[in-house]
Enzyme design. Structure first.
Site, mmCIF file in Angstrom:
data_model
loop_
_atom_site.group_PDB
_atom_site.id
_atom_site.type_symbol
_atom_site.label_atom_id
_atom_site.label_comp_id
_atom_site.label_asym_id
_atom_site.label_seq_id
_atom_site.Cartn_x
_atom_site.Cartn_y
_atom_site.Cartn_z
ATOM 1 N N ASN A 1 0.849 -1.192 0.000
ATOM 2 C CA ASN A 1 0.000 0.000 0.000
ATOM 3 C C ASN A 1 0.884 1.242 0.000
ATOM 4 O OD1 ASN A 1 0.508 0.905 2.809
ATOM 5 N ND2 ASN A 1 -0.450 -1.057 3.303
ATOM 6 N N LYS B 1 7.427 -19.025 -8.143
ATOM 7 C CA LYS B 1 7.043 -17.895 -8.974
ATOM 8 C C LYS B 1 5.914 -18.301 -9.936
ATOM 9 C CE LYS B 1 8.654 -14.624 -12.341
ATOM 10 N NZ LYS B 1 9.542 -14.424 -13.453
ATOM 11 N N PRO C 1 -3.688 -11.148 10.729
ATOM 12 C CA PRO C 1 -3.971 -10.864 12.143
ATOM 13 C C PRO C 1 -4.153 -9.360 12.325
ATOM 14 C CG PRO C 1 -1.660 -11.473 11.821
ATOM 15 C CD PRO C 1 -2.357 -11.719 10.519
ATOM 16 N N ASP C 2 -5.097 -8.973 13.174
ATOM 17 C CA ASP C 2 -5.289 -7.554 13.487
ATOM 18 C C ASP C 2 -4.411 -7.247 14.711
ATOM 19 O OD1 ASP C 2 -6.114 -5.063 14.472
ATOM 20 O OD2 ASP C 2 -8.053 -5.292 13.470
ATOM 21 N N ILE C 3 -3.294 -6.578 14.466
ATOM 22 C CA ILE C 3 -2.282 -6.399 15.512
ATOM 23 C C ILE C 3 -2.824 -5.551 16.656
ATOM 24 C CG2 ILE C 3 0.094 -5.641 15.955
ATOM 25 C CD1 ILE C 3 0.500 -6.016 12.847
HETATM 26 N N1 CTP Z 1 -4.230 -2.391 12.342
HETATM 27 C C1 CTP Z 1 -3.496 -3.438 12.840
HETATM 28 N N2 CTP Z 1 -3.512 -4.657 12.227
HETATM 29 C C2 CTP Z 1 -4.267 -4.844 11.124
HETATM 30 C C3 CTP Z 1 -5.027 -3.792 10.593
HETATM 31 C C4 CTP Z 1 -4.984 -2.570 11.227
HETATM 32 O O1 CTP Z 1 -2.815 -3.269 13.847
HETATM 33 N N3 CTP Z 1 -4.257 -6.044 10.539
HETATM 34 C C5 CTP Z 1 -4.211 -1.125 13.050
HETATM 35 C C6 CTP Z 1 -3.583 0.011 12.278
HETATM 36 O O2 CTP Z 1 -2.194 0.122 12.550
HETATM 37 C C7 CTP Z 1 -4.346 1.212 12.805
HETATM 38 C C8 CTP Z 1 -5.718 0.651 13.110
HETATM 39 O O3 CTP Z 1 -5.543 -0.747 13.251
HETATM 40 O O4 CTP Z 1 -3.813 1.697 14.003
HETATM 41 C C9 CTP Z 1 -6.773 0.939 12.106
HETATM 42 O O5 CTP Z 1 -6.351 0.555 10.835
HETATM 43 P P1 CTP Z 1 -7.330 0.646 9.601
HETATM 44 O O6 CTP Z 1 -6.667 0.026 8.406
HETATM 45 O O7 CTP Z 1 -7.851 2.046 9.462
HETATM 46 O O8 CTP Z 1 -8.527 -0.255 10.167
HETATM 47 P P2 CTP Z 1 -9.140 -1.616 9.772
HETATM 48 O O9 CTP Z 1 -9.450 -2.324 11.040
HETATM 49 O O10 CTP Z 1 -8.299 -2.322 8.792
HETATM 50 O O11 CTP Z 1 -10.524 -1.153 9.170
HETATM 51 P P3 CTP Z 1 -10.955 -0.808 7.667
HETATM 52 O O12 CTP Z 1 -9.781 -1.146 6.793
HETATM 53 O O13 CTP Z 1 -12.145 -1.638 7.488
HETATM 54 O O14 CTP Z 1 -11.251 0.666 7.703
#
Ligand code: CTP
Length: 397
Positions: A211, A288, A304-306
């Protein structure tokens, strides 16, 4: 535009002061130089005058200089006094409060913040006397950057190299944008984890999904927290940015690696998740992918959502701050995100208007008490404001 008084000490790294001046001028700052006797053995007043476009001051005993701008005025007209390179001898004289040349007299007479970037032989840096002097100066409120580690001009290896000019300039910017010096040292003894940058999710060994995050806001937050005296672990995705002074950096590529590094860095008092973590990764990464037949279909699975992992951890930091990059309904989405993710604060930015890679940012701070709109400002200024707010929130009441 800010005014910087740059004191150039007598070490081989004095030539790097030239690059510092160039970078400061590029940022629109005015730079006036004081060259020590030792410094003049390495670079000339002419070099500094040409780069700074200002008269260079070299002696306490120059009648003409004293008549035009005395040493007291010199020490007061700047917004910040910076020492590059700060040699072992200069640090010792500063720590001892000496005033035996123009540089030390100005340093003693100034009422402005002082930032010193040391450079010396590794043994000199590790000597008990230098350690004592640096500790003394830090206790006196002077910012002494950590030197870099690497090969030295004298042929030895270790800590003692001057930090890169870009790192010194970042530290200068951070010191300049600090509203008050009172917060410095407020976070001493604390540990903060900061995530920054994008993540790269491999498609195969040569391709990846990425990104547009540059990492600049996250690096600025790490620098601003470190400037307040906290130990900072910066978990950085793939970005091409210098490590801020005094920050422990762990480089990672993917979201899974970032999650592992953050969990391993716990416990912490503060976590600020600035990284733009990829939400999905490719399920099966093999060899590849070859260009035969139809384009491949990529199966994505959730990363994983950190932030959520840290929020649920038994070692949850006292203050957990998330960033929310939104392109529409910025406030409503950020408010909902704060609750959904169990963060204490969310810093919301509208990324529809080219924030990625830019210098400036326009954010809102969402807390349990409501939404604050902050004025558009440089990312380094926003980082300093945020760090000051964090220091205030964690202060024992
Ligand atoms: N974040 C994280 N791990 C992920 C996704 C997001 O730790 N896998 C953290 C980002 O570093 C940020 C916050 O969550 O501090 C919000 O990130 P954002 O991308 O805006 O939120 P999402 O939960 O991914 O929601 P969406 O993309 O649906 O807006």
């Amino acid at each position: 535009m800010k005014r910087i008084l740059l004191i150039v000490g007598g070490g081989i790294a004095a030539y790097k002061a030239c690059e510092v001046i160039r970078l400061l001028k590029k940022r629109g700052h005015a730079v006036r130089c004081v060259l020590t006797e030792g410094g003049s053995h390495f670079i000339t007043p002419m070099t500094l005058a040409a780069l700074s476009e200002e008269h260079v001051h070299t002696s306490l005993w120059d009648l003409k200089d004293e008549a035009e701008m005395g040493h007291i005025q010199l020490s007061r007209e700047a917004d910040l006094v910076v020492v590059v390179p700060a040699t072992a001898d200069l640090l010792a004289r500063m720590a001892g409060g000496q005033a035996n040349d123009l540089a030390t007299t100005v340093l003693l007479a100034t009422d402005k913040p002082v930032l010193a970037a040391p450079a010396m032989n590794v043994r000199m840096w590790r000597h008990a006397a230098t350690k004592r002097n640096v500790a003394r100066l830090r206790a006196d409120g002077i910012t002494v950057l950590e030197p870099d580690e690497g090969a030295m001009a004298c042929g030895e290896y270790g800590p003692g190299r001057l930090p890169e000019p870009a790192v010194i300039v970042e530290a200068i910017d951070s010191a300049l944008s600090r509203a008050s010096l009172e917060t410095i040292g407020k976070l001493a003894g604390r540990h903060a984890i900061v995530t920054a940058g994008p993540t790269h999710e491999p498609i195969d060994p040569v391709r990846y999904i990425a990104n547009r995050s540059s990492g600049r806001q996250g690096f600025a937050v790490a620098a601003a927290l470190a400037a307040l005296g906290t130990r900072v672990t910066l978990v950085a995705g793939p970005v091409d940015l210098p490590t801020p002074a005094g920050v422990d950096r762990i480089d990672v590529e993917s979201a899974c690696e970032m999650a592992a590094a953050v969990t391993a860095a716990l416990p912490a008092h503060i976590a600020v998740m600035v990284a733009a973590v990829a939400d999905w990764r490719v399920e099966a990464v093999t060899q590849k992918v070859k260009k035969v037949g139809a384009p491949p279909a990529l199966t994505l699975i959730e990363n994983p959502d950190i932030l959520a992992i840290v929020a649920k951890s038994p070692q949850r930091p006292a203050l957990l701050v998330g960033f929310a990059a939104e392109t529409e309904n910025v406030v409503a989405n950020a408010v909902a995100k704060r609750t959904r993710k169990d963060a204490d604060w969310i810093v919301a930015n509208d990324v529809s208007a080219g924030v990625f890679g830019a210098d400036a940012n326009h954010v809102r701070l969402v807390t349990a008490n409501g939404v604050e709109e902050w004025p558009a400002a440089a990312k380094s200024d926003i980082a300093v404001l945020l760090a000051d707010r964090i220091a205030a929130a964690l202060e024992p009441s």
